[in-house]
Design an enzyme around this catalytic site. Structure first.
Site, PDB file in Angstrom:
ATOM      1  N   ALA A 142      19.016  45.963   1.466  1.00 21.93           N
ATOM      2  CA  ALA A 142      20.366  46.139   2.010  1.00 21.93           C
ATOM      3  C   ALA A 142      20.414  47.472   2.734  1.00 21.93           C
ATOM      4  O   ALA A 142      19.612  48.368   2.461  1.00 21.93           O
ATOM      5  CB  ALA A 142      21.400  46.110   0.889  1.00 21.93           C
TER       6      ALA A 142
ATOM      7  N   GLN B 123      32.047  50.789   8.566  1.00 23.42           N
ATOM      8  CA  GLN B 123      30.626  50.648   8.229  1.00 23.42           C
ATOM      9  C   GLN B 123      30.160  49.261   8.652  1.00 23.42           C
ATOM     10  O   GLN B 123      30.964  48.334   8.852  1.00 23.42           O
ATOM     11  CB  GLN B 123      30.395  50.779   6.716  1.00 23.42           C
ATOM     12  CG  GLN B 123      30.505  52.210   6.202  1.00 23.42           C
ATOM     13  CD  GLN B 123      30.069  52.337   4.749  1.00 23.42           C
ATOM     14  OE1 GLN B 123      29.948  51.351   4.021  1.00 23.42           O
ATOM     15  NE2 GLN B 123      29.847  53.561   4.315  1.00 23.42           N
TER      16      GLN B 123
ATOM     17  N   ARG C 269      38.251  56.488   2.378  1.00 26.71           N
ATOM     18  CA  ARG C 269      37.875  57.435   1.324  1.00 26.71           C
ATOM     19  C   ARG C 269      38.884  58.561   1.259  1.00 26.71           C
ATOM     20  O   ARG C 269      39.419  58.980   2.297  1.00 26.71           O
ATOM     21  CB  ARG C 269      36.476  58.019   1.564  1.00 26.71           C
ATOM     22  CG  ARG C 269      35.390  56.975   1.389  1.00 26.71           C
ATOM     23  CD  ARG C 269      33.998  57.558   1.412  1.00 26.71           C
ATOM     24  NE  ARG C 269      33.035  56.466   1.565  1.00 26.71           N
ATOM     25  CZ  ARG C 269      31.733  56.607   1.586  1.00 26.71           C
ATOM     26  NH1 ARG C 269      31.196  57.802   1.437  1.00 26.71           N
ATOM     27  NH2 ARG C 269      30.944  55.564   1.740  1.00 26.71           N
TER      28      ARG C 269
HETATM   29  C1  FA5 Z   1      27.213  54.117   1.428  1.00 28.65           C
HETATM   30  O1  FA5 Z   1      28.409  53.979   1.622  1.00 28.65           O
HETATM   31  C2  FA5 Z   1      26.352  53.000   0.972  1.00 28.65           C
HETATM   32  N1  FA5 Z   1      27.179  51.872   0.643  1.00 28.65           N
HETATM   33  C3  FA5 Z   1      25.311  52.646   2.035  1.00 28.65           C
HETATM   34  C4  FA5 Z   1      24.235  51.737   1.531  1.00 28.65           C
HETATM   35  C5  FA5 Z   1      24.365  50.373   1.658  1.00 28.65           C
HETATM   36  C6  FA5 Z   1      23.095  52.262   0.912  1.00 28.65           C
HETATM   37  C7  FA5 Z   1      23.371  49.517   1.211  1.00 28.65           C
HETATM   38  C8  FA5 Z   1      22.100  51.436   0.447  1.00 28.65           C
HETATM   39  C9  FA5 Z   1      22.235  50.068   0.614  1.00 28.65           C
HETATM   40  P1  FA5 Z   1      27.240  56.559   2.300  1.00 28.65           P
HETATM   41  O2  FA5 Z   1      28.292  57.076   1.418  1.00 28.65           O
HETATM   42  O3  FA5 Z   1      26.107  57.496   2.617  1.00 28.65           O
HETATM   43  O4  FA5 Z   1      26.589  55.237   1.763  1.00 28.65           O
HETATM   44  O5  FA5 Z   1      27.901  56.098   3.649  1.00 28.65           O
HETATM   45  C10 FA5 Z   1      27.161  55.446   4.665  1.00 28.65           C
HETATM   46  C11 FA5 Z   1      27.582  55.948   6.052  1.00 28.65           C
HETATM   47  O6  FA5 Z   1      28.979  55.776   6.202  1.00 28.65           O
HETATM   48  C12 FA5 Z   1      27.353  57.432   6.259  1.00 28.65           C
HETATM   49  O7  FA5 Z   1      26.040  57.673   6.689  1.00 28.65           O
HETATM   50  C13 FA5 Z   1      28.347  57.761   7.328  1.00 28.65           C
HETATM   51  O8  FA5 Z   1      27.810  57.434   8.599  1.00 28.65           O
HETATM   52  C14 FA5 Z   1      29.481  56.809   7.025  1.00 28.65           C
HETATM   53  N2  FA5 Z   1      30.540  57.547   6.329  1.00 28.65           N
HETATM   54  C15 FA5 Z   1      30.670  57.814   5.023  1.00 28.65           C
HETATM   55  N3  FA5 Z   1      31.780  58.511   4.785  1.00 28.65           N
HETATM   56  C16 FA5 Z   1      32.389  58.702   5.954  1.00 28.65           C
HETATM   57  C17 FA5 Z   1      33.594  59.380   6.381  1.00 28.65           C
HETATM   58  N4  FA5 Z   1      34.407  59.958   5.526  1.00 28.65           N
HETATM   59  N5  FA5 Z   1      33.889  59.364   7.686  1.00 28.65           N
HETATM   60  C18 FA5 Z   1      33.082  58.744   8.583  1.00 28.65           C
HETATM   61  N6  FA5 Z   1      31.946  58.111   8.259  1.00 28.65           N
HETATM   62  C19 FA5 Z   1      31.596  58.099   6.956  1.00 28.65           C
END
Ligand code: FA5
Length: 357
Positions: free
Chosen positions: A320, A223, A209
């Protein structure tokens, strides 16, 4: 008899003395270096014997043959002795080398330094093992992904504001939109496109990101996605599965919490939290005083997402989830800063359990 001593520089006594001295010195020689010096001293071009043989011409004719014979006999004796000594020196030197280079096979061996698996790899293995035992298959997919899979098929159309939530890194392309995947959710689509229900998979992988790096955010992280689709799948299955997972990873005594959340590809969406293992729910620095720690986002797969892959949402339902791996390691081992993971500092990395590679 040879001529008397002194007159012509060579007498029988002198030759005897010379022999004795030379042979005595030869006995003392133990190295090739000393042997070469000895040879130069007596038998070399300027050696004592050679010099004397050269001086024969200046002796009176009557003693010359006798002295000559005696000197030649001495030369022969010394050459023989030299060859014999050379053999002994070779043996002595070999014995010394064997002694010096001897390997003591009774010494205990030196243990080679064994590396450890990176804590993120260890956590991926631990989590996927838990899900494998719950009947999930582990699959992986591309890190460089089409915008279609990363967004459109997940119910996030172009210009939709939710697209900004995933601070995406784009790859230049004049045809299809290509991105470094900002989450593992695109694999939901890729898996469902290829299979018919029932589907039960977990997908570990790298994500990227365009993010300002701080103690809890990296621009590159991991992830693990989970997806279960079949007939009659309900929210209760999701709750039971995630509770069991959290208790296996963080301890059987964990309490769990589901709260509403929004992700365009699930409906309803939830965030899943466990009670803080550091303060047992009382509130501390780690949980920000709330007593709860959010560990993942989840929800029932949106009917539009099912339609996008050709599944009939009237027949099939599914859920999911997606969780951050670094976050799990930080919680489990009390790591205060995500940046430690990618600085390659062995003082940090070698603290994690040694799991055979
Ligand atoms: C998602 O990315 C969704 N795809 C998750 C999901 C999947 C929801 C399936 C529903 C169904 P989010 O942006 O909140 O969600 O990221 C999920 C996790 O990835 C966060 O809780 C965090 O633990 C991790 N994450 C996100 N961005 C970062 C970052 N920049 N650095 C480290 N960990 C991160």
């Amino acid at each position: 008899m040879l001529s008397s001593p002194g007159r012509h520089g060579v007498s029988s006594g002198e030759i005897d003395q010379l022999r004795e001295r030379a042979l005595h010195e030869l006995q003392e020689v133990t190295t090739h270096e000393a042997l070469a010096q000895w040879h130069a001293r007596y038998l070399g071009r300027r050696g004592e014997i050679t010099q004397r043989l050269r001086g024969l011409g200046s002796l009176p004719a009557d003693v010359r043959p006798q002295v000559g014979r005696a000197l030649n006999a001495l030369k022969e004796t010394l050459e023989t002795a030299y060859a014999e000594r050379e053999r002994i020196v070779r043996e002595l030197e070999l014995a010394a080398r064997i002694e010096a280079e001897a390997v003591d096979v009774t010494l205990p061996g030196r243990r080679p330094a064994i590396g450890t698996l990176h804590p993120v790899t260890q956590m991926i293995r631990e989590v996927t093992d838990i899900f494998a035992h719950l009947g999930f298959q582990v699959v992986e997919g591309p890190e460089v992904e089409y915008g279609y899979y990363a967004f459109d098929a997940l119910n996030i159309p172009p210009e939709h504001p939710a697209r900004d939530v995933w601070d995406t890194i784009f790859i230049e392309s004049d045809q299809k939109e290509i991105v470094l995947r900002p989450h593992t959710s695109p694999m939901q689509i890729r898996v469902m496109e290829r299979r018919k229900p029932p589907v039960r998979v977990v997908v570990p992988g790298r994500c990227y990101r365009y993010e300002a790096v701080d103690a809890t955010h990296e621009w590159h992280f991991h992830q693990i996605e989970g997806l279960a689709v079949d007939e009659h799948i309900t929210m209760a299955d999701l709750k039971g599965t995630l509770a069991e997972f959290a208790r296996q990873l963080f301890g059987r005594e964990r309490r769990v919490r589901f709260r509403c959340d929004f992700f365009p590809f699930v409906e309803p969406g939830v965030d899943f939290a466990i009670d803080c293992m550091f303060c047992r729910g009382e509130g501390c620095r780690v949980c920000g005083g709330s007593g709860w720690i959010e560990i993942l986002g989840a929800g029932m797969v949106h009917p539009q997402v099912l339609r996008n892959v050709g599944y009939d949402p009237e027949r099939y339902t599914g859920w999911a989830f997606g969780m951050g791996v670094e976050r799990l390691v930080m919680l489990k081992y009390g790591v205060p800063d995500i940046r430690y993971f990618y600085q390659g500092d062995l003082r940090f990395l070698s603290q994690f359990e040694r799991i055979p590679i």
